[in-house]
Enzyme design. Structure first.
Site, mmCIF file in Angstrom:
data_model
loop_
_atom_site.group_PDB
_atom_site.id
_atom_site.type_symbol
_atom_site.label_atom_id
_atom_site.label_comp_id
_atom_site.label_asym_id
_atom_site.label_seq_id
_atom_site.Cartn_x
_atom_site.Cartn_y
_atom_site.Cartn_z
ATOM 1 C CE LYS A 5 -9.162 107.985 158.451
ATOM 2 N NZ LYS A 5 -10.570 107.994 157.999
ATOM 3 C CB THR A 46 -8.849 99.639 150.638
ATOM 4 O OG1 THR A 46 -8.665 100.531 149.522
ATOM 5 C CG2 THR A 46 -7.720 98.630 150.657
ATOM 6 N N GLY A 95 -14.142 102.256 151.614
ATOM 7 C CA GLY A 95 -14.962 102.383 152.820
ATOM 8 C C GLY A 95 -14.254 102.066 154.125
ATOM 9 C CB THR A 96 -10.720 101.354 155.088
ATOM 10 O OG1 THR A 96 -10.237 102.409 154.244
ATOM 11 C CG2 THR A 96 -10.439 100.021 154.456
ATOM 12 N N GLY A 97 -12.294 103.956 155.862
ATOM 13 C CA GLY A 97 -12.354 105.106 156.775
ATOM 14 C C GLY A 97 -13.725 105.222 157.426
ATOM 15 C CB CYS A 98 -17.185 104.967 156.050
ATOM 16 S SG CYS A 98 -17.038 106.221 154.767
HETATM 17 N N1 ATP Z 1 -4.167 97.858 153.209
HETATM 18 C C1 ATP Z 1 -4.409 98.065 154.498
HETATM 19 N N2 ATP Z 1 -3.935 97.235 155.449
HETATM 20 C C2 ATP Z 1 -4.187 97.433 156.765
HETATM 21 N N3 ATP Z 1 -4.915 98.463 157.220
HETATM 22 C C3 ATP Z 1 -5.408 99.344 156.323
HETATM 23 C C4 ATP Z 1 -5.180 99.199 154.919
HETATM 24 N N4 ATP Z 1 -5.816 100.224 154.269
HETATM 25 C C5 ATP Z 1 -6.426 100.942 155.219
HETATM 26 N N5 ATP Z 1 -6.172 100.435 156.464
HETATM 27 C C6 ATP Z 1 -6.710 100.924 157.723
HETATM 28 O O1 ATP Z 1 -8.061 101.304 157.501
HETATM 29 C C7 ATP Z 1 -8.417 102.386 158.348
HETATM 30 C C8 ATP Z 1 -8.931 103.539 157.489
HETATM 31 O O2 ATP Z 1 -7.808 104.268 157.004
HETATM 32 P P1 ATP Z 1 -7.736 104.986 155.590
HETATM 33 O O3 ATP Z 1 -6.483 105.797 155.625
HETATM 34 O O4 ATP Z 1 -7.896 103.951 154.540
HETATM 35 O O5 ATP Z 1 -9.022 105.906 155.650
HETATM 36 P P2 ATP Z 1 -9.768 106.709 154.477
HETATM 37 O O6 ATP Z 1 -8.798 107.183 153.462
HETATM 38 O O7 ATP Z 1 -10.598 107.712 155.176
HETATM 39 O O8 ATP Z 1 -10.677 105.559 153.861
HETATM 40 P P3 ATP Z 1 -11.786 105.634 152.672
HETATM 41 O O9 ATP Z 1 -11.800 107.024 152.100
HETATM 42 O O10 ATP Z 1 -11.345 104.556 151.696
HETATM 43 O O11 ATP Z 1 -13.051 105.262 153.359
HETATM 44 C C9 ATP Z 1 -7.172 102.711 159.127
HETATM 45 O O12 ATP Z 1 -7.240 102.044 160.370
HETATM 46 C C10 ATP Z 1 -6.047 102.180 158.264
HETATM 47 O O13 ATP Z 1 -4.881 101.873 158.988
HETATM 48 C C1 HMH Z 2 -20.811 108.785 150.721
HETATM 49 C C2 HMH Z 2 -19.348 108.656 150.987
HETATM 50 N N1 HMH Z 2 -18.881 108.996 152.213
HETATM 51 C C3 HMH Z 2 -17.558 108.871 152.475
HETATM 52 C C4 HMH Z 2 -16.686 108.425 151.506
HETATM 53 C C5 HMH Z 2 -15.198 108.308 151.836
HETATM 54 O O1 HMH Z 2 -14.678 107.113 151.521
HETATM 55 C C6 HMH Z 2 -17.218 108.075 150.251
HETATM 56 N N2 HMH Z 2 -16.414 107.610 149.248
HETATM 57 N N3 HMH Z 2 -18.547 108.205 150.007
#
Ligand code: ATP
Ligand code: HMH
Length: 268
Positions: A178, A211, A213-216
């Site tokens: 990601k 942003t 929680g985007t990954g979750c």
């Molecule tokens: N500013 C942004 N614009 C467009 N897409 C984004 C942006 N930020 C995150 N994404 C998308 O969100 C999704 C999650 O990616 P990210 O790398 O943020 O995950 P993460 O670090 O595990 O997230 P988190 O820990 O905040 O939950 C991916 O599809 C990424 O491309």
């Molecule tokens: C509980 C929990 N799971 C996953 C993440 C990753 O964003 C977070 N910040 N908190």
């Protein structure tokens, strides 16, 4: 009365008291997709938009009991794992998952949040690598997690591709590196590799600091789409579209990074 039997997905993850990530994000994402959400809590974080101040783990047996309660009665079509925190929980979850046949698994190898909080014990990464990653239908590391799992630093799209290939060698069926952790245009790009195809999943970067929680949300949306019967690549493409819409409607709450707007159609 009309009987309704929706697809069912399970999230095995931690609680975020601020409501932006973890179980709270996953269940909202499942609901949005009209998938019934079930949950096995691994830990409780005291967390807000600024960071994590405390983490309390559940006993591994409590995590397994939740998984078994759901699987043995309701049944699931897919699952995702999020924050698993420590080695005993990862081992217990891996043991439990090997008993769940025919379930497609999205493994989000949660290690470090965007705010820099460490979300896994140091000694647990090796267990995650050896026990859980080989069970993944789709594995979704962020930039930092991909660097740790591949052993290389990632600065360019080419780096994302070589890292995805290296991580695929750990046994996941497909890997999505990601791009949210990058600066500039790479921030909207994710890199898919399934052993044959390298696919760029591209959106323009959304200019927001909210942003959390985007990954979750991405991994939960992939799991929801798998429960609905989509192929892993289609499930991931649609999940990326969903995250992008939710980012365009993210919530300006708290002093730090606010969460994405999971129910964006009713936020307008
Ligand atoms: N500013 C942004 N614009 C467009 N897409 C984004 C942006 N930020 C995150 N994404 C998308 O969100 C999704 C999650 O990616 P990210 O790398 O943020 O995950 P993460 O670090 O595990 O997230 P988190 O820990 O905040 O939950 C991916 O599809 C990424 O491309
Ligand atoms: C509980 C929990 N799971 C996953 C993440 C990753 O964003 C977070 N910040 N908190």
């Amino acid at each position: 009365m009309v009987a309704h039997t929706p697809p069912v997905a399970l999230t095995i993850a931690g609680s975020d008291s601020g409501g932006g990530a973890g179980i709270q994000a996953d269940l909202r994402t499942f609901s949005f997709h009209r998938v019934h959400g079930t949950s096995a809590l691994t830990c409780v974080t005291a967390q807000n938009t600024q960071g994590v101040t405390r983490v309390d783990a559940l006993e591994p047996a409590a995590v397994v009991a939740q998984i078994e309660a759901v699987v043995n009665d309701i049944g699931i079509q897919s699952l995702k794992t999020g924050m698993l925190l420590n080695q005993p929980i990862i081992e217990a979850v891996a043991d439990a998952l090997t008993q769940v046949a025919n379930t497609r698994c999205v493994i989000d190898p949660v290690m470090v949040s965007r705010t820099g909080a460490q979300l896994i014990d140091d000694g647990a990464i090796e267990t995650l690598r050896q026990r859980l990653i080989p069970l993944a239908t789709v594995l979704t590391p962020n930039r930092y997690e991909a660097e740790i799992l591949s052993g290389q630093s990632i600065h360019t799209l080419d780096d994302m591709e070589t890292a995805a290939q290296a991580i695929h060698g750990l046994g996941a069926q497909a890997v999505v590196v990601k791009g949210g952790g990058f600066e500039g245009p790479l921030r909207g790009i994710d890199l898919w590799y399934d052993g044959t195809n390298v696919t760029k999943l591209v959106t323009t970067c959304v200019e927001t600091n909210d942003t959390h929680g985007t990954g979750c949300t991405l991994s939960a949306a992939i799991a929801a789409n798998l429960a609905l019967g989509q192929s892993p690549l289609d499930a991931t493409r649609r999940a990326k579209d969903y995250v992008t819409h939710a980012l365009h409607h993210s919530l300006r709450i708290g002093q730090g990074q606010g969460p994405v707007g999971h129910f964006y159609p009713i936020l307008e």
